[in-house]
Design an enzyme around this catalytic site. Structure first.
Site, PDB file in Angstrom:
ATOM      1  N   HIS A 267       0.876  -1.188   0.000  1.00  0.00           N
ATOM      2  CA  HIS A 267       0.000   0.000   0.000  1.00  0.00           C
ATOM      3  C   HIS A 267       0.908   1.232   0.000  1.00  0.00           C
ATOM      4  O   HIS A 267       1.636   1.438  -0.971  1.00  0.00           O
ATOM      5  CB  HIS A 267      -0.915  -0.120   1.221  1.00  0.00           C
ATOM      6  CG  HIS A 267      -2.071   0.834   1.267  1.00  0.00           C
ATOM      7  ND1 HIS A 267      -2.412   1.660   0.244  1.00  0.00           N
ATOM      8  CD2 HIS A 267      -2.987   1.085   2.255  1.00  0.00           C
ATOM      9  CE1 HIS A 267      -3.477   2.375   0.587  1.00  0.00           C
ATOM     10  NE2 HIS A 267      -3.843   2.040   1.819  1.00  0.00           N
ATOM     11  N   HIS A 306      -2.573  -2.058  -9.838  1.00  0.00           N
ATOM     12  CA  HIS A 306      -3.519  -1.476  -8.901  1.00  0.00           C
ATOM     13  C   HIS A 306      -4.779  -2.313  -8.913  1.00  0.00           C
ATOM     14  O   HIS A 306      -5.170  -2.832  -9.961  1.00  0.00           O
ATOM     15  CB  HIS A 306      -3.845  -0.029  -9.330  1.00  0.00           C
ATOM     16  CG  HIS A 306      -4.424   0.776  -8.231  1.00  0.00           C
ATOM     17  ND1 HIS A 306      -5.753   0.753  -7.932  1.00  0.00           N
ATOM     18  CD2 HIS A 306      -3.832   1.609  -7.334  1.00  0.00           C
ATOM     19  CE1 HIS A 306      -5.959   1.544  -6.894  1.00  0.00           C
ATOM     20  NE2 HIS A 306      -4.817   2.066  -6.516  1.00  0.00           N
ATOM     21  N   ASP A 362       2.725   5.595  -6.806  1.00  0.00           N
ATOM     22  CA  ASP A 362       3.988   5.426  -6.087  1.00  0.00           C
ATOM     23  C   ASP A 362       5.205   5.270  -6.990  1.00  0.00           C
ATOM     24  O   ASP A 362       6.333   5.305  -6.504  1.00  0.00           O
ATOM     25  CB  ASP A 362       3.901   4.194  -5.181  1.00  0.00           C
ATOM     26  CG  ASP A 362       3.129   4.507  -3.923  1.00  0.00           C
ATOM     27  OD1 ASP A 362       3.171   5.674  -3.517  1.00  0.00           O
ATOM     28  OD2 ASP A 362       2.506   3.598  -3.367  1.00  0.00           O
TER      29      ASP A 362
HETATM   30  N1  ACO Z   1       4.598  -6.750 -10.682  1.00  0.00           N
HETATM   31  C1  ACO Z   1       4.449  -7.943 -11.301  1.00  0.00           C
HETATM   32  N2  ACO Z   1       3.288  -8.583 -11.413  1.00  0.00           N
HETATM   33  C2  ACO Z   1       2.206  -7.994 -10.883  1.00  0.00           C
HETATM   34  C3  ACO Z   1       2.283  -6.759 -10.217  1.00  0.00           C
HETATM   35  C4  ACO Z   1       3.528  -6.130 -10.127  1.00  0.00           C
HETATM   36  N3  ACO Z   1       3.652  -4.934  -9.519  1.00  0.00           N
HETATM   37  N4  ACO Z   1       1.043  -6.428  -9.779  1.00  0.00           N
HETATM   38  C5  ACO Z   1       0.228  -7.411 -10.151  1.00  0.00           C
HETATM   39  N5  ACO Z   1       0.930  -8.369 -10.810  1.00  0.00           N
HETATM   40  C6  ACO Z   1       0.402  -9.585 -11.439  1.00  0.00           C
HETATM   41  C7  ACO Z   1       0.018 -10.613 -10.380  1.00  0.00           C
HETATM   42  O1  ACO Z   1       1.096 -11.465 -10.101  1.00  0.00           O
HETATM   43  C8  ACO Z   1      -1.124 -11.314 -11.053  1.00  0.00           C
HETATM   44  O2  ACO Z   1      -0.598 -12.174 -12.050  1.00  0.00           O
HETATM   45  P1  ACO Z   1      -1.282 -13.610 -12.329  1.00  0.00           P
HETATM   46  O3  ACO Z   1      -2.643 -13.304 -12.872  1.00  0.00           O
HETATM   47  O4  ACO Z   1      -0.369 -14.256 -13.313  1.00  0.00           O
HETATM   48  O5  ACO Z   1      -1.311 -14.309 -10.992  1.00  0.00           O
HETATM   49  C9  ACO Z   1      -1.845 -10.194 -11.799  1.00  0.00           C
HETATM   50  O6  ACO Z   1      -0.838  -9.216 -12.068  1.00  0.00           O
HETATM   51  C10 ACO Z   1      -2.993  -9.571 -11.031  1.00  0.00           C
HETATM   52  O7  ACO Z   1      -2.489  -9.055  -9.833  1.00  0.00           O
HETATM   53  P2  ACO Z   1      -3.168  -9.185  -8.420  1.00  0.00           P
HETATM   54  O8  ACO Z   1      -2.126  -9.464  -7.387  1.00  0.00           O
HETATM   55  O9  ACO Z   1      -4.343 -10.122  -8.492  1.00  0.00           O
HETATM   56  O10 ACO Z   1      -3.739  -7.735  -8.250  1.00  0.00           O
HETATM   57  P3  ACO Z   1      -4.285  -7.107  -6.914  1.00  0.00           P
HETATM   58  O11 ACO Z   1      -5.381  -6.209  -7.296  1.00  0.00           O
HETATM   59  O12 ACO Z   1      -4.573  -8.135  -5.868  1.00  0.00           O
HETATM   60  O13 ACO Z   1      -3.023  -6.276  -6.370  1.00  0.00           O
HETATM   61  C11 ACO Z   1      -1.457  -4.564  -5.988  1.00  0.00           C
HETATM   62  C12 ACO Z   1      -2.849  -4.929  -6.533  1.00  0.00           C
HETATM   63  C13 ACO Z   1      -1.326  -5.048  -4.526  1.00  0.00           C
HETATM   64  C14 ACO Z   1      -1.314  -3.038  -5.989  1.00  0.00           C
HETATM   65  C15 ACO Z   1      -0.374  -5.230  -6.883  1.00  0.00           C
HETATM   66  O14 ACO Z   1      -0.507  -4.769  -8.203  1.00  0.00           O
HETATM   67  C16 ACO Z   1       1.036  -5.001  -6.353  1.00  0.00           C
HETATM   68  O15 ACO Z   1       1.481  -5.719  -5.470  1.00  0.00           O
HETATM   69  N6  ACO Z   1       1.745  -3.935  -6.888  1.00  0.00           N
HETATM   70  C17 ACO Z   1       3.066  -3.619  -6.402  1.00  0.00           C
HETATM   71  C18 ACO Z   1       2.967  -2.832  -5.103  1.00  0.00           C
HETATM   72  C19 ACO Z   1       2.488  -1.414  -5.325  1.00  0.00           C
HETATM   73  O16 ACO Z   1       2.965  -0.711  -6.206  1.00  0.00           O
HETATM   74  N7  ACO Z   1       1.562  -0.990  -4.446  1.00  0.00           N
HETATM   75  C20 ACO Z   1       1.022   0.355  -4.480  1.00  0.00           C
HETATM   76  C21 ACO Z   1      -0.416   0.317  -4.844  1.00  0.00           C
HETATM   77  S1  ACO Z   1      -1.042   1.914  -5.067  1.00  0.00           S
HETATM   78  C22 ACO Z   1      -1.213   2.515  -3.524  1.00  0.00           C
HETATM   79  O17 ACO Z   1      -1.440   1.873  -2.529  1.00  0.00           O
HETATM   80  C23 ACO Z   1      -1.057   3.918  -3.421  1.00  0.00           C
END
Ligand code: ACO
Length: 428
Positions: A267, A306, A362
């Site tokens: 987050h 996201h 971010d």
């Molecule tokens: N890098 C690589 N792969 C990713 C990323 C990433 N940053 N984000 C999502 N994916 C992939 C997942 O592995 C998943 O792949 P799959 O379908 O092969 O299993 C797919 O994309 C869908 O992702 P989910 O994890 O289901 O998406 P979710 O909505 O649960 O997660 C989150 C969202 C937590 C923001 C995620 O994208 C992440 O961890 N990003 C990196 C951390 C980040 O930048 N957080 C800041 C968010 S914005 C904020 O809070 C201000």
């Protein structure tokens, strides 16, 4: 065409009609779907609230597919260009842009609540020399509840208003004091003649000068960053704020919980992780190898992806512009080149395109903070400062919403069936 959903329960053959309002059915309407009379009734299973609306809210609108973000109907781009953080905070909390006199009164009260009780300062002094400033912020905000017993009067609009002034005001002082503590500097007190962002910069960076003068470009950039972070509807920390607040605890305790949720690397902690990642990548030549590790599921590309945006995060676009303004004053952050190239490669790579992974807020914010000389530990604190107004707006909306009760999700029990206690000596 009726606004209802017909459900056939194939276990019993019975058909049920469930009303649809706002493209939503009420989960409790499913409870009448039973096999036997003493059955609990049907529930929905939705870990991580992927498809469950937990409230009605008139504060923030997001269209994740189109990349739209609006506060009270005003596009984030217009607020970032024309508004100030304190005006935006007022808008979030009270629903309309203030008149000049409303804005003056609001600004006066926020400005005049920035001082902390000296005991709070002593409490902060007790943290270890290398305490994480976000841990200090969380604990100190919680401690504020012990200084303001009137905060318990959550049903009293005047008492609520006072805590709102205090929280928005004091969060910058706590953040500044936290930074001074870890750097071994004497605490710098607020200066009421400065703007909100300028005063925060003063409490961070004032040295021996009699009066600190913030650089206007940096002061403005920081103010815009606070606007961009002010609210984002029902995200993890805001849900925590609402959920904790639904027990009718005081807002300091609820906000400490919300800040704790924000601290996590998935987050508000992501901006810190982005800088670590860019530093680890080190140079443009190493990007393809890093992308391969992301594709192999070894690491995440921090600052990408996201839950709601499946398009470019509109805040990330604005931040890129702010970055240019800041770098004109501070000089370019050397990690910018790596970030831009990483974004270019990721946006044309199949792995990211298929999953609709775009830069989020971010991805670039950390680069700006770093150029402004904020240490990495302070990044989530900067996010929390901006988000304080959003948390409070959502908290107040929740309290005034007659549909709301104490938050209490259901579960599907998957543990052992009833069994009798076995004395220690008789256990296998
Ligand atoms: N890098 C690589 N792969 C990713 C990323 C990433 N940053 N984000 C999502 N994916 C992939 C997942 O592995 C998943 O792949 P799959 O379908 O092969 O299993 C797919 O994309 C869908 O992702 P989910 O994890 O289901 O998406 P979710 O909505 O649960 O997660 C989150 C969202 C937590 C923001 C995620 O994208 C992440 O961890 N990003 C990196 C951390 C980040 O930048 N957080 C800041 C968010 S914005 C904020 O809070 C201000």
């Amino acid at each position: 065409m009726a606004d209802t959903l017909s459900i056939t329960d194939n276990r019993t053959g019975k058909v049920y009609e469930v009303p649809i309002k706002d493209d939503t059915i009420r989960a409790t309407d499913l409870r009448k779907i039973k096999v036997t009379d003493d059955d609990f009734g049907l529930m929905t299973y939705d870990p991580a609230f992927m498809n469950t609306a937990a409230c009605r809210s008139a504060i923030t609108f997001i269209d994740g597919d189109k990349g739209i973000l609006e506060y009270r109907g005003y596009p984030i781009e217009q607020l970032a260009e024309h508004s100030t953080y304190l005006e935006t905070a007022y808008l979030l909390l009270y629903g309309e842009l203030p008149t000049q006199s409303e804005l003056d009164t609001w600004t006066f009260h926020i400005t005049h609540h920035t001082i902390l009780h000296e005991n709070i300062k002593n409490l902060m002094d007790g943290f270890r020399y290398n305490a994480h400033p976000m841990g200090m912020l969380i604990s100190t905000v919680a401690a504020l509840s012990t200084f303001y017993p009137d905060a318990k009067e959550i049903g009293n609009p005047e008492a609520r208003r006072k805590q709102i002034y205090r929280l928005i005001a004091k969060v910058i002082t706590i953040a500044g004091f936290g930074y001074r503590h870890i750097t071994g500097m004497p605490f710098a007190y607020p200066d009421n003649d400065l703007s909100y962002a300028g005063n925060f910069l003063n409490m961070m960076f004032k040295m021996t000068e009699v009066r600190y003068k913030p650089n206007p470009a940096l002061e403005h950039a920081l103010d815009v960053l606070f606007i961009l972070h002010a609210d984002h509807e029902q995200n993890c920390s805001t849900s925590a704020m609402r959920s904790i607040g639904s027990s009718h605890v005081d807002p300091y305790s609820a906000l400490a919980g919300a800040a704790a949720a924000l601290y996590g690397p998935l987050h508000g902690g992501a901006n810190e992780e982005v800088i670590k990642m860019l530093t680890e990548i080190g140079s443009i030549q190493n990007i393809p190898a890093f992308i391969k590790r992301v594709q192999d599921g070894e690491v995440k590309l921090m600052g990408f992806g996201h839950r709601v945006y499946k398009n470019y995060d509109p805040r990330a676009k604005i931040i890129k512009r702010v970055a240019d303004e800041v770098f004109e004053v501070t000089g370019k952050n050397p990690l910018l080149k790596i970030a831009l190239e990483l974004e270019r490669i990721a946006l044309s790579d199949d792995y990211f395109v298929k999953r609709k992974l775009y830069p989020n807020v971010d991805f670039y914010s950390g680069l700006i903070y770093q150029a402004m000389k904020f240490p990495m530990d302070m990044f989530p604190v900067l996010f929390a400062i901006g988000r304080t107004s959003g948390w409070l707006a959502q908290w107040q909306e929740m309290l005034l919403d007659t549909d709301q009760k104490i938050s209490r999700p259901r579960q599907i029990y998957s543990g052992a069936a009833r069994r009798d206690y076995v004395n220690l000596a008789e256990r296998p």
